[in-house]
Write a protein that holds these residues in place. Structure first.
Motif, PDB file in Angstrom:
ATOM      1  N   GLY A  48       0.839  -1.033   0.090  1.00  0.00           N
ATOM      2  CA  GLY A  48      -0.100  -0.016   0.039  1.00  0.00           C
ATOM      3  C   GLY A  48       0.916   1.219   0.173  1.00  0.00           C
ATOM      4  O   GLY A  48       2.051   1.058   0.605  1.00  0.00           O
ATOM      5  N   LEU A  49       0.497   2.073  -0.473  1.00  0.00           N
ATOM      6  CA  LEU A  49       1.261   3.500  -0.715  1.00  0.00           C
ATOM      7  C   LEU A  49       0.445   4.711  -0.135  1.00  0.00           C
ATOM      8  O   LEU A  49      -0.724   4.945  -0.527  1.00  0.00           O
ATOM      9  N   VAL A  50       1.015   5.514   0.496  1.00  0.00           N
ATOM     10  CA  VAL A  50       0.513   6.632   1.202  1.00  0.00           C
ATOM     11  C   VAL A  50       1.344   7.988   0.828  1.00  0.00           C
ATOM     12  O   VAL A  50       2.592   7.752   1.355  1.00  0.00           O
ATOM     13  N   GLN A  93      -8.088   0.437  -4.822  1.00  0.00           N
ATOM     14  CA  GLN A  93      -6.740  -0.578  -4.747  1.00  0.00           C
ATOM     15  C   GLN A  93      -7.102  -1.884  -4.300  1.00  0.00           C
ATOM     16  O   GLN A  93      -6.676  -2.753  -4.931  1.00  0.00           O
ATOM     17  N   ARG A 134      -7.856   3.707   1.712  1.00  0.00           N
ATOM     18  CA  ARG A 134      -7.692   3.089   0.253  1.00  0.00           C
ATOM     19  C   ARG A 134      -6.481   2.097   0.345  1.00  0.00           C
ATOM     20  O   ARG A 134      -6.374   1.085  -0.200  1.00  0.00           O
ATOM     21  N   ALA A 135      -5.202   2.459   1.259  1.00  0.00           N
ATOM     22  CA  ALA A 135      -4.025   1.690   1.070  1.00  0.00           C
ATOM     23  C   ALA A 135      -4.372   0.725   1.795  1.00  0.00           C
ATOM     24  O   ALA A 135      -3.465  -0.496   1.440  1.00  0.00           O
ATOM     25  N   LEU A 157       3.169  -1.443   3.950  1.00  0.00           N
ATOM     26  CA  LEU A 157       2.566  -0.120   3.680  1.00  0.00           C
ATOM     27  C   LEU A 157       3.714   0.959   3.699  1.00  0.00           C
ATOM     28  O   LEU A 157       4.390   1.040   4.642  1.00  0.00           O
TER      29      LEU A 157
END
Length: 222
Positions: free
Chosen positions: A86-88, A107, A151-152, A160
């Motif tokens: 996951g990307l933030v 996602q 979302r992630a 993450l």
């Protein structure tokens, strides 16, 4: 969970190659949390982008389970980003044409792991129930970042990666968002690697490492 071994990365400039990372070694255990610190230009975001498969190492290896990123082609790297991480980011990067509920599911649907019950749990914990029909432009910065976190995490990623996720928020909102993130991670096996300039934010994570001169200083565990 993640092993970074002897990673080097440089970029071409008019004056010749500019070394950014010089022999990085890093190991993250499943479920752990680590803050990556360092002055501006120290290579923090570069390392995060390498781990995300958004760029490739010059030398060394990055691996997680059966994944060896330096050996993967673009399609395989896209699969890695879609299904395993996951990307933030500080900029939120929400899809402006989608309502909050669809941004949250985006996602997870790409990863083929949409779980309505888990998403409902995220909505409740992040305080988004009254915002689901809104578009990103109708949200405050703190609300947008909560959606980005949801979302992630909706795809229940193994890892993450967060690049200054609270950097554009005021201190009170930053503390609120970070508290929510860490509470949600307690509910999941997800490992967290966060780039941050803030010692106050880093102190909330289990471990801190500092990049200086292209190398990692000794880790500080809490």
């Amino acid at each position: 969970m993640l092993q970074v071994h002897d990673v080097f990365k440089s970029y071409a400039t008019a004056q010749g190659p500019l070394p950014v990372l010089q022999g990085i070694d890093l190991t993250l255990r499943p479920g752990s949390s680590l803050a990556l610190m360092g002055e501006s230009g120290s290579g923090k975001s570069t390392l995060l982008h390498l781990i995300a498969g958004l760029d490739k190492v010059d030398h060394g290896s990055i691996s997680s389970g059966d994944y060896r990123l330096e050996q993967m082609n673009e399609a395989q790297l896209a699969h890695w980003r879609r299904t395993e991480i996951g990307l933030v980011f500080q900029q939120f990067n929400l899809i402006g044409s989608l309502r909050v509920e669809d941004n949250l599911a985006f996602q997870a649907r790409l990863a083929g792991r949409h779980d309505a019950q888990w998403q409902a749990h995220l909505v409740q914990r992040l305080g988004l129930a009254d915002l689901l029909r809104r578009y990103p432009e109708q949200l405050s910065g703190g609300q947008q970042q909560r959606v980005a976190l949801g979302r992630a995490l909706a795809s229940q990623p193994k890892l993450l990666l967060a690049d200054e996720p609270t950097g554009s928020l005021d201190e009170a909102t930053s503390d609120e968002v970070l508290k929510l993130l860490l509470e949600l991670l307690d509910d999941s096996p997800t490992t967290l690697l966060m780039v941050t300039h803030s010692h106050r934010v880093a102190a909330r994570l289990a471990q801190t490492v500092t990049l200086h001169g292209g190398r990692l200083a000794d880790a500080q565990a809490r």
